[in-house]
Design an enzyme around this catalytic site. Structure first.
Site, short mmCIF file in Angstrom:
data_model
loop_
_atom_site.label_atom_id
_atom_site.label_comp_id
_atom_site.label_asym_id
_atom_site.label_seq_id
_atom_site.Cartn_x
_atom_site.Cartn_y
_atom_site.Cartn_z
N GLU A 90 -3.07 -2.89 -2.55
CA GLU A 90 -4.22 -2.31 -1.83
C GLU A 90 -4.55 -0.91 -2.34
O GLU A 90 -3.72 0.00 -2.28
CB GLU A 90 -3.89 -2.26 -0.33
CG GLU A 90 -4.98 -1.68 0.54
CD GLU A 90 -4.55 -1.58 2.01
OE1 GLU A 90 -3.35 -1.75 2.32
OE2 GLU A 90 -5.43 -1.32 2.85
N LYS A 105 -6.99 2.69 -2.51
CA LYS A 105 -7.60 3.59 -1.53
C LYS A 105 -8.21 4.76 -2.28
O LYS A 105 -7.62 5.26 -3.24
CB LYS A 105 -6.52 4.07 -0.57
CG LYS A 105 -7.03 4.95 0.54
CD LYS A 105 -6.01 4.98 1.67
CE LYS A 105 -6.42 6.02 2.69
NZ LYS A 105 -5.63 5.91 3.91
N HIS A 118 -8.29 -6.44 4.33
CA HIS A 118 -7.94 -5.63 5.50
C HIS A 118 -9.27 -5.31 6.16
O HIS A 118 -9.99 -4.42 5.72
CB HIS A 118 -7.23 -4.34 5.09
CG HIS A 118 -5.74 -4.50 5.06
ND1 HIS A 118 -4.88 -3.45 4.95
CD2 HIS A 118 -4.97 -5.62 5.18
CE1 HIS A 118 -3.64 -3.90 4.98
NE2 HIS A 118 -3.67 -5.21 5.11
N ASP A 147 -11.91 6.87 6.50
CA ASP A 147 -11.10 5.68 6.73
C ASP A 147 -10.47 5.76 8.12
O ASP A 147 -9.26 5.84 8.27
CB ASP A 147 -10.02 5.61 5.63
CG ASP A 147 -9.14 4.38 5.77
OD1 ASP A 147 -9.62 3.36 6.28
OD2 ASP A 147 -7.96 4.47 5.37
N TRP A 168 0.86 -1.19 0.00
CA TRP A 168 0.00 0.00 0.00
C TRP A 168 0.89 1.23 0.00
O TRP A 168 1.82 1.32 0.80
CB TRP A 168 -0.93 0.05 1.22
CG TRP A 168 -1.64 1.36 1.28
CD1 TRP A 168 -2.66 1.78 0.47
CD2 TRP A 168 -1.34 2.47 2.15
NE1 TRP A 168 -3.01 3.07 0.77
CE2 TRP A 168 -2.23 3.51 1.80
CE3 TRP A 168 -0.43 2.68 3.18
CZ2 TRP A 168 -2.22 4.76 2.45
CZ3 TRP A 168 -0.42 3.92 3.83
CH2 TRP A 168 -1.31 4.94 3.46
N HIS A 210 -11.60 1.73 2.47
CA HIS A 210 -10.98 2.43 1.35
C HIS A 210 -11.89 2.73 0.18
O HIS A 210 -11.44 2.94 -0.94
CB HIS A 210 -9.75 1.63 0.87
CG HIS A 210 -8.62 1.71 1.83
ND1 HIS A 210 -7.34 1.31 1.53
CD2 HIS A 210 -8.55 2.18 3.11
CE1 HIS A 210 -6.55 1.50 2.57
NE2 HIS A 210 -7.27 2.02 3.54
N ASP A 256 -10.33 3.65 10.62
CA ASP A 256 -9.72 2.45 11.20
C ASP A 256 -10.15 2.19 12.65
O ASP A 256 -9.32 1.86 13.50
CB ASP A 256 -8.18 2.50 11.09
CG ASP A 256 -7.72 2.37 9.65
OD1 ASP A 256 -7.92 1.31 9.05
OD2 ASP A 256 -7.17 3.34 9.11
N ASP A 302 -6.97 -4.63 10.16
CA ASP A 302 -6.31 -3.33 10.01
C ASP A 302 -7.13 -2.24 10.71
O ASP A 302 -7.98 -1.61 10.09
CB ASP A 302 -6.13 -3.00 8.51
CG ASP A 302 -5.32 -1.74 8.29
OD1 ASP A 302 -4.72 -1.22 9.26
OD2 ASP A 302 -5.29 -1.24 7.14
N ASP A 323 -9.59 -3.30 1.44
CA ASP A 323 -9.65 -2.74 2.80
C ASP A 323 -11.04 -2.13 2.98
O ASP A 323 -11.49 -1.32 2.17
CB ASP A 323 -8.55 -1.67 2.96
CG ASP A 323 -8.51 -1.07 4.37
OD1 ASP A 323 -9.58 -0.60 4.83
OD2 ASP A 323 -7.45 -1.06 5.00
C1 RNT Z 1 -3.85 2.70 4.99
C2 RNT Z 1 -3.90 1.26 4.65
C3 RNT Z 1 -2.76 0.43 5.13
C4 RNT Z 1 -2.33 0.75 6.54
C5 RNT Z 1 -1.43 -0.27 7.17
C6 RNT Z 1 -0.70 0.29 8.33
O1 RNT Z 1 -4.99 3.38 4.73
O2 RNT Z 1 -5.11 0.71 5.11
O3 RNT Z 1 -3.05 -0.90 4.95
O4 RNT Z 1 -3.42 0.93 7.39
O5 RNT Z 1 -0.62 -0.82 6.24
ZN ZN Z 2 -5.33 -1.39 4.96
#
Ligand code: RNT
Ligand code: ZN
Length: 415
Positions: free
Chosen positions: A223, A225, A283, A291, A182, A259, A293, A323, A256
């Protein structure tokens, strides 16, 4: 075996579900737990440096891991509270530099040898990620797509070095590592040359993946985003970019949960991806308005993700990675809550009489489909979950939190 479990087992048997088989199955589905919840994505290269690349942890709950030993102790604590098959997902910044600063493009397997020892002792597998953020060579918010060749080359070298570390994990630990790529690249404001940035990103990845690594040892994922903080208007690594790139180059697509656009969900993407890819990487995260998390909770989307994996038997082809990172609460509790929720979602999915429900759907009996899927929601799942935890040797119910509180008192509060 508890009375509650006996009764629940009978109740599930009435609808044609074998609870023993469900527990046995879920126990074997690997879940890769991310190391970065333990220290707010800082790593050991520069533990007090800033987190950049458009991702953010918020909160300053005391006790974050600042050394490799502290993080390992915290991972041990967390893993002891989570049932099932656990892998550990490392980022390049979690290297063991043996007291000497190492440039990111110069990392080698030897900087992860102590992690391999750690994994061997615990019989767990390792996954990996190049770290293309929190570093001065991330210029103007760009790494692999930066117009300056020197910047791109630096990150190309880092990603190649990372793949070799993952290959080393695979060889040493006897299980395939997943490496996720990523990059935070993007533009704050509306770009003129979208094509150019994507062309550079593609060319960088072509160089990174030029060297073939035996898939027995390492599988690479890419990945996408939609945006990041400071990269609101454009990311070259969009969903379409990587969907095409991964398919054409026989890589995994990484999905993810945070994303995509706010109402877009990855649970609906899994079935499409599985028609075209042999392996994909997830993820699992929880976006709240962006995003963000957040720690994953047992919400509809988490259940839907697990159902999409389990219903079609994608247990080995969908690689589950977590994640999320929350710095505003006890980090071990955050980690454990999310990882236990992933397990709950998988177990719930495995306790579904899928064939019966599918037959209703095929017979166009949508009334039954609705009635039965709704009734499933009040089946005695809790008793099966408790039994599963018991058999996996982890605390039942909220009792795990007592252990975290003791650990906080004895260990975290002294840091
Ligand atoms: C960031 C991505 C990525 C990170 C990690 C730390 O938006 O999701 O995967 O969160 O690699
Ligand atoms: Zn991620």
């Amino acid at each position: 075996m508890s009375k509650a479990y006996e009764l629940a087992k009978e109740r599930y048997a009435e609808i044609g579900v074998d609870t023993e088989a469900a527990m046995a199955r879920v126990k074997e589905i690997p879940v890769s737990i991310h190391c970065w919840q333990g220290d707010d994505v800082r790593g050991f290269e520069n533990p007090d440096g800033d987190l950049t690349g458009g991702i953010q942890t918020t909160g300053n709950y005391p006790g974050r891991a600042r050394t490799i030993d502290q993080l390992r102790a915290d991972v041990d604590k967390t893993f002891s509270l989570v049932p099932g098959t656990k892998r550990l997902n490392l980022h390049a910044i979690y290297l063991d530099n043996l007291g000497k600063k190492v440039e990111r493009n110069k990392i080698e397997p030897k900087h992860f040898a102590s992690w391999v020892d750690y994994a061997k002792e615990r019989k767990i597998a390792l996954d990996f990620n190049p770290t293309c953020f929190s570093h001065p060579m991330l210029k103007d918010g760009m790494s692999l797509s930066h117009p300056d060749k020197a910047v791109r080359d630096y990150w190309i070298e880092h990603c190649i070095a990372s793949r070799k570390i993952a290959e080393y994990f695979g060889k040493e630990l006897g299980t395939t590592a997943c490496t996720n790529h990523w990059v935070p690249d993007g533009y704050k404001d509306i770009p003129v040359d979208r094509y150019g940035a994507r062309e550079r990103l593609k060319d960088s990845f072509d160089q990174i993946f030029a060297e073939k690594i035996d898939k027995k040892y390492n599988l690479d994922g890419v990945e996408s985003k939609v945006f990041g903080i400071g990269a609101e208007s454009f990311t070259p690594g969009s969903h379409e970019f990587y969907m095409g790139y991964a398919l054409k180059n026989d890589l995994m697509l990484t999905l993810d949960a945070g994303h995509y656009h706010p109402t877009e969900v990855i649970s609906d993407k899994i079935s499409s991806a599985m028609l075209y890819y042999h392996d994909i990487l997830l993820h699992v995260s929880r976006p709240v308005r962006w995003d963000s998390d957040h720690v994953i909770i047992l919400d509809d989307e988490l259940k839907a993700i697990a159902a999409e994996i389990v219903r079609r038997g994608f247990d080995k082809r969908v690689h589950i990675g977590l994640d999320y990172f929350d710095a505003s609460i006890n980090r071990i509790a955050a980690w454990t809550t999310g990882a236990r929720n992933m397990q709950k979602a998988l177990l719930l999915a495995a306790l579904e009489p899928t064939e019966k429900l599918r037959a209703m759907e095929e017979a166009r009996d949508f009334t039954s489909r609705l009635v039965y899927t709704e009734e499933l929601k009040t089946m005695p799942f809790g008793a099966i979950w408790d039994e599963y935890c018991l058999r996996c040797g982890v605390p039942v119910g909220e009792k795990w939190y007592d252990e975290v509180k003791t650990y906080e008192k004895d260990v975290l509060s002294k840091r």
